[in-house]
Design an enzyme around this catalytic site. Structure first.
Site, PDB file in Angstrom:
ATOM      1  N   ARG A   1      76.678  36.234  16.325  1.00 44.54           N
ATOM      2  CA  ARG A   1      76.014  35.235  15.179  1.00 44.54           C
ATOM      3  C   ARG A   1      77.292  34.181  14.944  1.00 44.54           C
ATOM      4  NH1 ARG A   1      76.197  38.376   9.628  1.00 44.54           N
ATOM      5  NH2 ARG A   1      77.302  40.290  10.534  1.00 44.54           N
TER       6      ARG A   1
ATOM      7  N   SER B   1      74.552  35.227   6.124  1.00 44.88           N
ATOM      8  CA  SER B   1      74.697  36.435   6.920  1.00 44.88           C
ATOM      9  C   SER B   1      74.215  35.821   8.282  1.00 44.88           C
ATOM     10  CB  SER B   1      73.770  37.694   6.565  1.00 44.88           C
ATOM     11  OG  SER B   1      72.644  37.264   6.300  1.00 44.88           O
TER      12      SER B   1
ATOM     13  N   GLU C   1      59.292  32.133   5.390  1.00 39.32           N
ATOM     14  CA  GLU C   1      59.552  32.099   6.698  1.00 39.32           C
ATOM     15  C   GLU C   1      58.526  31.051   7.391  1.00 39.32           C
ATOM     16  OE1 GLU C   1      59.485  35.077   5.497  1.00 39.32           O
ATOM     17  OE2 GLU C   1      61.818  35.306   5.354  1.00 39.32           O
TER      18      GLU C   1
ATOM     19  N   PHE D   1      61.886  38.493  10.568  1.00 38.35           N
ATOM     20  CA  PHE D   1      60.988  37.532  10.031  1.00 38.35           C
ATOM     21  C   PHE D   1      60.906  36.243  10.397  1.00 38.35           C
ATOM     22  CE2 PHE D   1      64.357  39.347   6.906  1.00 38.35           C
ATOM     23  CZ  PHE D   1      63.643  40.719   6.725  1.00 38.35           C
TER      24      PHE D   1
ATOM     25  N   HIS E   1      70.306  39.105  13.827  1.00 39.13           N
ATOM     26  CA  HIS E   1      70.094  40.499  13.555  1.00 39.13           C
ATOM     27  C   HIS E   1      68.915  41.102  14.337  1.00 39.13           C
ATOM     28  CE1 HIS E   1      72.630  39.573  10.270  1.00 39.13           C
ATOM     29  NE2 HIS E   1      72.623  40.561   9.719  1.00 39.13           N
TER      30      HIS E   1
ATOM     31  N   ASP F   1      69.584  49.385   8.426  1.00 39.53           N
ATOM     32  CA  ASP F   1      68.594  48.870   7.768  1.00 39.53           C
ATOM     33  C   ASP F   1      67.187  49.271   8.174  1.00 39.53           C
ATOM     34  OD1 ASP F   1      69.645  47.214   5.818  1.00 39.53           O
ATOM     35  OD2 ASP F   1      69.726  45.376   7.191  1.00 39.53           O
TER      36      ASP F   1
ATOM     37  N   ARG G   1      73.655  41.392  14.791  1.00 39.72           N
ATOM     38  CA  ARG G   1      74.584  41.545  13.665  1.00 39.72           C
ATOM     39  C   ARG G   1      75.932  42.022  13.913  1.00 39.72           C
ATOM     40  NH1 ARG G   1      75.180  46.377  11.003  1.00 39.72           N
ATOM     41  NH2 ARG G   1      76.123  46.095   8.889  1.00 39.72           N
TER      42      ARG G   1
END
Lengths: 331, 287
Positions: free
Chosen positions: A20, A47, A68, A93, A119, A127, A177
């Site tokens: 990223r 992020s 979203e 999302f 991610h 997570d 990520r």
């Protein structure tokens, strides 16, 4: 074509960086090159690495909030007004929650909106399953008009970002990520729709997308010690597939392994199975997530547990080769 | 480049649009009757009076924008566009047929003049908001307006309220939305399916300027747009109270006409009602 491979890739000191991060740099560069580039984020600006663009072009950055569905539909309207919108969130999302809006207002509507799913994959780690997006490749590659990319490292992600900024098409780019090994160099080629042979071999074709390509390179090194000469092909564009490069390699080796950090059903492995099934039936083994969700854990721990690291891939490849005869049956 | 018809001419045009809608739906053999008939006055007023448009140049850079959010009512948009000169009226009866540019739900890439692709509800408002945001904050264009029509059943969608927050936060003053408040949706009355009241209070609390009008009074439809354009620090909602199936007595107020077309006999009867303004004038006066 010779691919410029990072000479440090097999070393313990290989540079690691989140994919990223390359997106963040690429978006800023794309914004400098084209004033029509705008960026929209759903409350994850740092992020997803949009913060570089936001700092440079605050007037072309739009904060959408945790919404979203609105993220991609507002982007569709901005594209109608002549802009090239980049939207970012976590892949779980976007496109996870807003797939229908992407289908209707971007893909069917043929708007050059860029959907950046950060991610993605189980390497999201602690997570857990809710945030470890594994179905995004399947969701996005079934959409007509949609380009689907999974760059392999941060350097390639920077190039891919600049490329989709100018391709005029709805495009999805999958990012990760965790820090992953940088296997390409600034000199390595990148073009949408192209696959690249990173290492030549004749016993088996290892097809990788996203960060899994680095694991395939490590697996191929281990396989050499077992006297197995694997060809490693990096496939950063999942749609459209570079059929020529992939089929040329498969014709030579007669055995195929795919690797992805996603569901193999409908995912990259699914795409390759469709291609080979129609054009060059060949024994195939698909490495990835096998109809199950991930769980919490450290990224490296999860990659080992789900047998997605280089050592596990090497072992699986060796078994595949001993179990399955080489098979050539072109039409 | 507005059409600038008189109020009487607009009313007559809306009646012709309703007749077009009946003929289109009968020929198609499927489609939605109630919503398009109910919206005929609003959409006619938009295309013939309110919006700055040029049918000969559908991509004219200075045009006002129209986003139809409840795509299933598109027969009214097609009929008004044809009457306005975007394409020939004879094309209207290709609605929903194979090879037609007039898809069952609107597709931007098929027909010049359509600004969005819609059908799945709740997303047109966000697209319009994205356009209005671009005008106001990025391109600094103040003389163009973005008009939207949404249904009331459509307001059940979460995406609508995401857009409501967004437009309210950014005070998108060039965004003007007509809500077709006809109180019906597929499963019944909006009150039974999912109550929307206090509708005015909801939008006001999201930071919008709200007006309520009779959606069949074209004078009010035009005045409300004028007022909305004068509000310089808020997006505008115009709650337009309409009668579903307006103009055809056996369709009016009946939610069962939401999603079905008239058959041949019903269409004949409906056209007679419309031509004679429900018996108030004889056919000799108008043929």
């Amino acid at each position: 074509m010779h691919y410029s491979l990072n000479p440090d890739i097999y070393s313990e000191s290989v540079k690691l960086e989140p994919i990223r991060a390359g997106f963040g740099r690429g978006l800023k560069a794309a914004g400098e090159a084209n004033e029509n580039i705008v960026a929209l984020c759903a409350d994850l600006t740092d992020s997803t690495q949009m913060s570089l663009f936001k700092a440079e072009f605050p007037n072309r950055f739009v904060e959408i909030g945790v919404a979203e569905q609105n993220l991609v539909t507002v982007a569709s309207g901005m594209a109608r007004a002549g802009k090239i919108p980049f939207t970012s969130s976590y892949a779980a999302f976007s496109p996870g929650r807003n797939w229908e809006q992407i289908r209707t207002t971007i893909a069917l509507n043929d708007m050059p909106v860029k959907i950046i799913g950060s991610h993605a994959g189980i390497s999201v780690g602690p997570d857990g399953a809710t945030h470890q997006m594994l179905e995004d490749i399947a969701l996005m590659r079934v959409l007509p008009n949609m380009i689907v990319l999974a760059p392999g490292d941060s350097i390639e992600a920077e190039k891919a970002t600049k490329a989709i900024a100018e391709n005029g098409k709805p495009s999805y780019m999958r990012l990760a990520r965790d820090k992953t090994p940088i296997f390409s160099t600034e000199e390595s080629p990148f073009e949408i729709g192209k696959a690249y042979v990173l290492k030549e071999g004749h016993d088996v074709t290892l097809l990788g997308t996203g960060a899994m390509t680095a694991q395939l390179l490590l697996a191929a090194e281990l396989l050499e010690e077992m006297n197995v000469h694997a060809e490693v092909v990096h496939v950063p564009t999942i749609k459209p597939l570079d059929e020529d490069v992939i089929l040329e390699s498969v014709r030579k080796t007669g055995r195929v392994i795919t690797a992805e950090e996603a569901q193999v059903a409908g995912g990259f492995g699914g795409a390759i199975a469709e291609l080979l099934g129609e054009k060059l039936p060949t024994p195939l083994h698909r490495i990835g997530m096998q109809d199950r969700y991930g769980e919490s854990g450290e990224p490296a721990e999860l990659m080992t547990y789900f047998k997605l690291d280089g050592a596990a891939i090497a072992e699986r490849t060796q078994r595949f080769i001993s179990d399955v005869p080489r098979y050539h049956q072109g039409f | 480049m507005s059409g600038q018809l008189t109020i009487t001419q607009l009313e007559k045009k809306a009646n012709e649009v309703r007749q077009d809608i009946i003929r289109m739906l009968e020929a198609a053999g499927s489609g939605h009757s109630a919503g398009p008939l109910g919206l005929a006055d609003i959409v006619t007023a938009l295309y013939f009076n309110i919006m700055n448009i040029d049918p000969a140049k559908p991509d004219w850079a200075e045009r006002d924008m129209f986003f139809l959010s409840n795509g299933h009512t598109v027969p009214v948009q097609y009929a008004v566009m044809a009457e306005r000169g975007y394409f020939d009226v004879s094309e209207l009866t290709t609605l929903r047929k194979f090879g037609s540019r007039l898809q069952g739900h609107p597709e931007r890439t098929k027909l010049p003049g359509l600004e969005n692709t819609s059908g799945p509800l709740g997303s047109g408002l966000s697209q319009a908001a994205g356009y209005a945001y671009t005008l106001q904050y990025i391109d600094d264009v103040k003389h163009r307006w973005v008009y939207v029509v949404t249904g009331d059943g459509e307001l059940n969608e979460g995406n609508i309220w995401e857009a409501a927050m967004f437009a309210g936060k950014y005070k998108l003053s060039q965004l003007i939305v007509y809500i077709d408040r006809n109180n019906i949706q597929i499963d019944g009355s909006t009150d039974d399916v999912m109550p929307l009241e206090d509708l005015r209070g909801k939008w006001e609390s999201f930071g919008w300027h709200v007006q309520e009008i009779d959606g069949h009074n074209v004078d009010s439809v035009i005045d409300a747009a004028s007022m909305a354009r004068a509000i310089s620090n808020k997006p505008s909602i115009i709650i337009a109270h309409t009668i579903p199936g307006k103009g055809v007595d056996f369709m009016e107020y009946d939610y069962k006409w939401h999603g079905v077309p008239p058959n041949k006999e019903q269409a004949k009867e409906a056209l007679k009602k419309l031509r004679t303004l429900d018996g108030k004038i004889t056919s000799g006066d108008i043929e």
